[in-house]
Design a protein around this motif. Structure first.
Motif, PDB file in Angstrom:
ATOM      1  N   TRP A 280       0.707  -1.328   0.134  1.00 52.93           N
ATOM      2  CA  TRP A 280       0.133   0.012  -0.120  1.00 52.93           C
ATOM      3  C   TRP A 280       0.876   1.224   0.083  1.00 52.93           C
ATOM      4  O   TRP A 280       0.457   2.149  -0.777  1.00 52.93           O
ATOM      5  N   VAL A 281       2.099   1.181   0.619  1.00 53.64           N
ATOM      6  CA  VAL A 281       2.865   2.456   0.690  1.00 53.64           C
ATOM      7  C   VAL A 281       3.407   2.727  -0.736  1.00 53.64           C
ATOM      8  O   VAL A 281       3.481   3.568  -1.189  1.00 53.64           O
ATOM      9  N   ARG A 282       3.889   1.531  -1.455  1.00 52.35           N
ATOM     10  CA  ARG A 282       4.526   1.634  -2.812  1.00 52.35           C
ATOM     11  C   ARG A 282       3.398   2.160  -3.727  1.00 52.35           C
ATOM     12  O   ARG A 282       3.575   3.101  -4.466  1.00 52.35           O
ATOM     13  N   ASP A 283       2.101   1.616  -3.473  1.00 52.30           N
ATOM     14  CA  ASP A 283       1.278   2.113  -4.497  1.00 52.30           C
ATOM     15  C   ASP A 283       0.903   3.705  -4.344  1.00 52.30           C
ATOM     16  O   ASP A 283       0.689   4.658  -5.003  1.00 52.30           O
ATOM     17  N   LEU A 284       0.882   4.045  -2.731  1.00 55.10           N
ATOM     18  CA  LEU A 284       0.456   5.424  -2.564  1.00 55.10           C
ATOM     19  C   LEU A 284       1.722   6.133  -3.368  1.00 55.10           C
ATOM     20  O   LEU A 284       1.553   7.492  -3.843  1.00 55.10           O
ATOM     21  N   LEU A 285       2.877   5.874  -2.851  1.00 50.07           N
ATOM     22  CA  LEU A 285       3.973   6.789  -3.426  1.00 50.07           C
ATOM     23  C   LEU A 285       4.110   7.121  -4.940  1.00 50.07           C
ATOM     24  O   LEU A 285       4.329   8.059  -5.651  1.00 50.07           O
ATOM     25  N   ARG A 286       3.658   5.954  -5.565  1.00 48.90           N
ATOM     26  CA  ARG A 286       3.613   5.958  -7.252  1.00 48.90           C
ATOM     27  C   ARG A 286       2.502   6.708  -7.683  1.00 48.90           C
ATOM     28  O   ARG A 286       2.494   7.314  -8.548  1.00 48.90           O
ATOM     29  N   PHE A 287       1.305   7.035  -6.833  1.00 50.33           N
ATOM     30  CA  PHE A 287       0.088   7.588  -7.499  1.00 50.33           C
ATOM     31  C   PHE A 287      -0.203   9.131  -6.848  1.00 50.33           C
ATOM     32  O   PHE A 287      -0.983   9.658  -7.446  1.00 50.33           O
ATOM     33  N   LEU A 288       0.832   9.307  -6.108  1.00 51.36           N
ATOM     34  CA  LEU A 288       0.515  10.880  -5.481  1.00 51.36           C
ATOM     35  C   LEU A 288       0.542  11.830  -6.243  1.00 51.36           C
ATOM     36  O   LEU A 288      -0.176  12.966  -6.199  1.00 51.36           O
ATOM     37  N   PRO A 289       1.614  11.818  -7.390  1.00 50.07           N
ATOM     38  CA  PRO A 289       1.529  12.970  -8.271  1.00 50.07           C
ATOM     39  C   PRO A 289       0.367  13.035  -9.300  1.00 50.07           C
ATOM     40  O   PRO A 289       0.515  13.848 -10.134  1.00 50.07           O
ATOM     41  N   LEU A 290      -0.478  11.763  -9.370  1.00 51.05           N
ATOM     42  CA  LEU A 290      -1.162  11.440 -10.309  1.00 51.05           C
ATOM     43  C   LEU A 290      -2.694  12.060  -9.894  1.00 51.05           C
ATOM     44  O   LEU A 290      -3.610  12.049 -10.710  1.00 51.05           O
ATOM     45  N   LYS A 291      -3.111  11.479  -8.640  1.00 50.88           N
ATOM     46  CA  LYS A 291      -4.482  11.573  -7.923  1.00 50.88           C
ATOM     47  C   LYS A 291      -4.403  12.566  -6.787  1.00 50.88           C
ATOM     48  O   LYS A 291      -3.544  12.724  -6.193  1.00 50.88           O
ATOM     49  N   SER A 292      -5.570  13.490  -6.700  1.00 53.19           N
ATOM     50  CA  SER A 292      -5.790  14.574  -5.691  1.00 53.19           C
ATOM     51  C   SER A 292      -6.272  13.895  -4.305  1.00 53.19           C
ATOM     52  O   SER A 292      -5.961  14.462  -3.533  1.00 53.19           O
ATOM     53  N   GLN A 293      -7.072  12.737  -4.456  1.00 52.94           N
ATOM     54  CA  GLN A 293      -7.816  12.120  -3.138  1.00 52.94           C
ATOM     55  C   GLN A 293      -7.529  10.660  -3.346  1.00 52.94           C
ATOM     56  O   GLN A 293      -7.302  10.033  -4.413  1.00 52.94           O
ATOM     57  N   PHE A 294      -7.510  10.049  -2.281  1.00 55.39           N
ATOM     58  CA  PHE A 294      -7.199   8.755  -1.966  1.00 55.39           C
ATOM     59  C   PHE A 294      -8.191   8.079  -0.645  1.00 55.39           C
ATOM     60  O   PHE A 294      -8.377   8.788   0.126  1.00 55.39           O
ATOM     61  N   VAL A 295      -8.409   6.995  -1.076  1.00 57.13           N
ATOM     62  CA  VAL A 295      -9.254   6.171  -0.177  1.00 57.13           C
ATOM     63  C   VAL A 295      -8.358   4.751   0.289  1.00 57.13           C
ATOM     64  O   VAL A 295      -8.071   3.931  -0.604  1.00 57.13           O
ATOM     65  N   LEU A 296      -7.871   4.810   1.541  1.00 55.26           N
ATOM     66  CA  LEU A 296      -7.248   3.589   2.136  1.00 55.26           C
ATOM     67  C   LEU A 296      -8.366   2.885   2.940  1.00 55.26           C
ATOM     68  O   LEU A 296      -8.558   3.373   3.886  1.00 55.26           O
ATOM     69  N   SER A 297      -8.422   1.709   2.734  1.00 50.54           N
ATOM     70  CA  SER A 297      -9.163   0.773   3.455  1.00 50.54           C
ATOM     71  C   SER A 297      -8.614  -0.518   3.858  1.00 50.54           C
ATOM     72  O   SER A 297      -7.557  -1.063   3.023  1.00 50.54           O
ATOM     73  N   GLY A 298      -9.291  -1.341   4.721  1.00 46.78           N
ATOM     74  CA  GLY A 298      -8.737  -2.572   4.983  1.00 46.78           C
ATOM     75  C   GLY A 298      -8.005  -2.675   6.530  1.00 46.78           C
ATOM     76  O   GLY A 298      -8.452  -2.100   7.461  1.00 46.78           O
ATOM     77  N   ASN A 299      -6.953  -3.099   6.487  1.00 46.68           N
ATOM     78  CA  ASN A 299      -6.017  -3.436   7.679  1.00 46.68           C
ATOM     79  C   ASN A 299      -5.386  -2.171   8.172  1.00 46.68           C
ATOM     80  O   ASN A 299      -4.125  -2.015   8.295  1.00 46.68           O
ATOM     81  N   VAL A 300      -6.354  -1.032   8.471  1.00 43.84           N
ATOM     82  CA  VAL A 300      -5.771   0.105   8.841  1.00 43.84           C
ATOM     83  C   VAL A 300      -5.650   0.401  10.159  1.00 43.84           C
ATOM     84  O   VAL A 300      -5.522   1.414  10.691  1.00 43.84           O
ATOM     85  N   ARG A 301      -5.979  -0.538  11.144  1.00 43.99           N
ATOM     86  CA  ARG A 301      -6.078  -0.413  12.678  1.00 43.99           C
ATOM     87  C   ARG A 301      -4.882  -1.292  13.269  1.00 43.99           C
ATOM     88  O   ARG A 301      -4.614  -1.197  14.349  1.00 43.99           O
ATOM     89  N   ASP A 302      -4.177  -1.853  12.323  1.00 41.56           N
ATOM     90  CA  ASP A 302      -2.974  -2.690  12.731  1.00 41.56           C
ATOM     91  C   ASP A 302      -1.761  -1.786  12.831  1.00 41.56           C
ATOM     92  O   ASP A 302      -1.785  -0.619  12.223  1.00 41.56           O
ATOM     93  N   LEU A 303      -0.796  -2.233  13.464  1.00 40.37           N
ATOM     94  CA  LEU A 303       0.544  -1.883  13.275  1.00 40.37           C
ATOM     95  C   LEU A 303       1.019  -1.925  11.873  1.00 40.37           C
ATOM     96  O   LEU A 303       0.758  -2.917  11.241  1.00 40.37           O
ATOM     97  N   GLN A 304       2.106  -1.136  11.468  1.00 40.06           N
ATOM     98  CA  GLN A 304       2.594  -1.421  10.162  1.00 40.06           C
ATOM     99  C   GLN A 304       4.209  -1.255  10.179  1.00 40.06           C
ATOM    100  O   GLN A 304       4.778  -0.556  10.952  1.00 40.06           O
ATOM    101  N   ALA A 305       4.617  -2.344   9.295  1.00 38.73           N
ATOM    102  CA  ALA A 305       6.242  -2.320   9.278  1.00 38.73           C
ATOM    103  C   ALA A 305       6.733  -1.254   8.466  1.00 38.73           C
ATOM    104  O   ALA A 305       6.185  -0.973   7.618  1.00 38.73           O
ATOM    105  N   SER A 306       7.671  -0.756   9.088  1.00 40.57           N
ATOM    106  CA  SER A 306       8.297   0.353   8.430  1.00 40.57           C
ATOM    107  C   SER A 306       9.588   0.496   8.711  1.00 40.57           C
ATOM    108  O   SER A 306      10.291  -0.016   9.894  1.00 40.57           O
ATOM    109  N   GLU A 307      10.463   0.591   7.829  1.00 44.10           N
ATOM    110  CA  GLU A 307      12.188   0.806   7.757  1.00 44.10           C
ATOM    111  C   GLU A 307      12.310   2.330   8.164  1.00 44.10           C
ATOM    112  O   GLU A 307      12.220   3.212   7.350  1.00 44.10           O
ATOM    113  N   ILE A 308      12.967   2.412   9.378  1.00 42.32           N
ATOM    114  CA  ILE A 308      13.195   3.835   9.591  1.00 42.32           C
ATOM    115  C   ILE A 308      14.632   4.044   9.444  1.00 42.32           C
ATOM    116  O   ILE A 308      15.094   5.313   9.620  1.00 42.32           O
TER     117      ILE A 308
END
Length: 635
Positions: free
Chosen positions: A32-60
């Motif tokens: 979902w992160v890769r998709d978001l980064l790909r489409f940020l320059p192309l779309k003005s709004q996004f709907v993110l659904s599904g596993n949105v209340r879980d912790l997310q793995a992230s490389e800091i």
């Protein structure tokens, strides 16, 4: 809780501190992160659904992975893309700035002021009306790019098909603005940026269809549950926090593998909770499977560990007293029970054992299930039984797992899921499985393969501590070339032939009729074919049933005996037709002994303390018994 895993890259053959990581795939951001980064320059709004209340793995940092709350992970992705300010809105707290830990929030708070919001203590209160008014100012706000995260957006709507004026106005404005928004260059690289709105919901359908569907300026991005790579990346640090972290490398690797395998389908927040539960209850690293079990079924004690092994070792004779003439079936079933108790060969969260009992009617299939339950849990009625002839309708699966939202009975739940939630340690019997609707086979496949079912209410119910038994009469009959039902096996055939023909017909049914060969493959070699009731076995069953009938009269302080002639007559009548197995013998015994004996005792006005002898059996329209009173028999 935030967990950081520092993965050191070393020369081949070396390992990180105590846990081998050479086989762990390199970290990759969630899709979902890769998709978001790909489409940020192309779309003005996004709907993110599904596993949105879980912790997310992230490389800091390179090689350092952490779990972050979804909103913080989303913020980090937006900042990485080049957004200078990220603002969050939810119906409870209104507008709040989102920043990196330790970052001065003043700049983002200034953005709130530029949006016309009244900032108090670093945030701005606001409901749906203020969000509506703020959207247009946000889209047109000049300067550095800004992203607005509308969290818990599902709560902004009471009824999706009947919007209030305020709700309709909000999403109408959002729809129009999604088309009016224009990207503009920003930053040193002069990349194109929108002032972006991101709607965070549990389900895509929580927002109005006309707002989202066929809107080329809005991108829906599903957020999936964590995959194996994410779970494996986080597992080592969680395990290191448990007792026994100093164990040898092989033991640690085995624990790591078990933790990853048995948390299949769970969330990262669940994995953190399991590790915390293990620390609280003192579960060592090499017993992490026990911590997973406790978390899933909610019971600390494991009844499988309390089963007396001597009881299992000596069970052969006990079972044979109740299940006559099925030596092969009893031996095979005891092997499966021993595997269930010891856990040998068990994978992930699959059930303790799965057995398919096939064969003629009345030969002891259900009786064996009852005996096994008695053996394991001390009560033969403790098993959970489903007569699958009641589940032949197309939507019968709703009775088992519960109706989906919006349907009658949604709040009641399913019969199977409710039963397993109440009694996770149990024997579950699906009787006459061939009568169930084929659609139910997919549910059985899920139980056998994953050990889990999702109820109509969305709750996950685990079968990891259950013993699953299917019974079936498949293979006794088949269809001939004319489509007529004919016998596939006969009582005069040897057991080896019966077993071979029954298994072949079962395979044909699953592969060609049900089109579910994968279910048959999951059951594997645990198909136990019962033999016909042979004459010598039938005689044993008859003798035992007669004894039980007469023994039952002693509770009323009456004694009844049968003469040799009467016993021989009864034997001939009850064993004349063995096509219905032991059940047929019982039925004939009721006709020729139980009913006429009850009639004779009633007519004789039998009283406690009296004794009688049956001297003869007279057959006709109804069977009559020649009964003689023996006063001395009561002494």
């Amino acid at each position: 809780m935030i967990t950081i895993i520092a993965i050191e890259r070393r020369a081949a053959g070396e390992v990180t501190k105590g846990i081998m990581m050479s086989q762990t795939p390199s970290y990759q951001p969630p899709r979902w992160v890769r998709d978001l980064l790909r489409f940020l320059p192309l779309k003005s709004q996004f709907v993110l659904s599904g596993n949105v209340r879980d912790l997310q793995a992230s490389e800091i940092a390179p090689g350092a992975v952490t779990t972050l709350p979804f909103q913080q992970a989303l913020h980090n992705a937006l900042r990485e893309a080049g957004y200078q300010h990220v603002v969050a809105f939810n119906p409870l707290h209104g507008f709040t700035p989102v920043n990196f830990p330790g970052e001065d929030p003043a700049a983002t708070q200034k953005t709130l002021t530029q949006l016309g919001l009244n900032v108090v203590d670093g945030r701005a209160n606001g409901g749906i009306d203020l969000l509506n008014a703020t959207l247009e100012r946000l889209i047109e706000l000049p300067g550095e790019p800004v992203a607005l995260i509308v969290d818990f957006a599902s709560c902004l709507i009471n009824h999706n098909d009947n919007l209030t004026p305020a709700e309709h106005s909000l999403f109408t404005r959002a729809l129009v603005l999604s088309h009016q928004a224009r990207a503009r260059p920003a930053g040193e690289q002069r990349r194109a940026f929108f002032n972006t709105v991101l709607w965070v919901v549990e389900k895509e359908g929580d927002l109005p269809d006309w707002f989202l569907i066929n809107n080329p300026r809005i991108r829906h991005i599903p957020v999936a549950r964590p995959d194996r790579i994410a779970r494996r990346a986080l597992a080592p640090a969680l395990l290191r926090s448990l007792a026994g972290g100093e164990s040898d490398e092989a033991t640690q690797q085995k624990s790591l593998q078990a933790f990853v395998d048995e948390t299949e389908g769970l969330l990262l927040i669940d994995m953190n909770a399991i590790a915390q539960l293990a620390r609280i209850e003192g579960v060592a690293q090499d017993r992490v499977s026990d911590a997973v079990r406790r978390y899933k079924v909610g019971i600390t004690e494991d009844p499988w560990l309390k089963i007396e092994k001597d009881k299992i070792r000596n069970a052969d004779g006990l079972i044979r007293k109740r299940v006559k003439g099925q030596t092969h079936a009893v031996t095979h079933m005891l092997d499966i029970i021993k595997r269930a108790v010891t856990g040998v060969g068990r994978q992930g969260g699959r059930p303790r054992g799965v057995v398919f009992l096939a064969g003629p009617t009345g030969v002891g299939k259900t009786e064996l299930a009852k005996t096994v339950t008695q053996l394991l849990f001390g009560d033969e009625s403790a098993y959970i039984r489903f007569d699958m002839s009641e589940f032949s309708a197309e939507h019968a699966d709703q009775r088992l797992i519960g109706a989906p939202p919006g349907y009658v009975g949604y709040n009641v739940g399913g019969e199977l899921t409710n039963a397993i939630r109440e009694k996770p340690f149990s024997v579950v019997l699906f009787d006459e499985i061939e009568k169930a609707h084929p659609r139910l086979m997919d549910k059985f496949l899920q139980i056998i393969d994953d050990g889990v079912l999702t109820s109509g209410r969305g709750d996950r119910v685990y079968f990891s501590e259950a013993l699953i038994i299917f019974t079936s009469n498949l293979g006794i009959y088949r269809l001939d070339a004319n489509g007529e039902r004919v016998a596939n096996v006969r009582p005069d055939e040897p057991y080896e032939t019966v077993q071979r023909n029954v298994r072949a017909e079962i395979e044909r049914h699953f592969k060609l009729v049900l089109n579910r060969p994968e279910l048959l493959n999951r059951i594997g070699e645990n198909i136990i074919v019962f033999d016909f009731i042979r004459p010598d076995v039938a005689d044993q069953i008859f003798t035992q049933m007669v004894g039980n009938t007469l023994e039952g009269l002693k509770a009323q302080e009456m004694t009844v005996t049968l003469s040799d002639a009467a016993m021989a007559s009864l034997r001939e009548l009850c064993l004349a037709d063995l096509s219905n197995g032991g059940r047929g013998i019982r039925n004939q015994l009721e006709v020729h002994l139980v009913n006429p004996l009850a009639r004779a005792l009633f007519d004789a006005d039998a009283r406690p303390g009296e004794g009688y002898e049956v001297n003869g059996v007279l057959t006709g329209e109804t069977t009559q018994l020649l009964l003689t009173r023996q006063a001395e028999a009561a002494q």
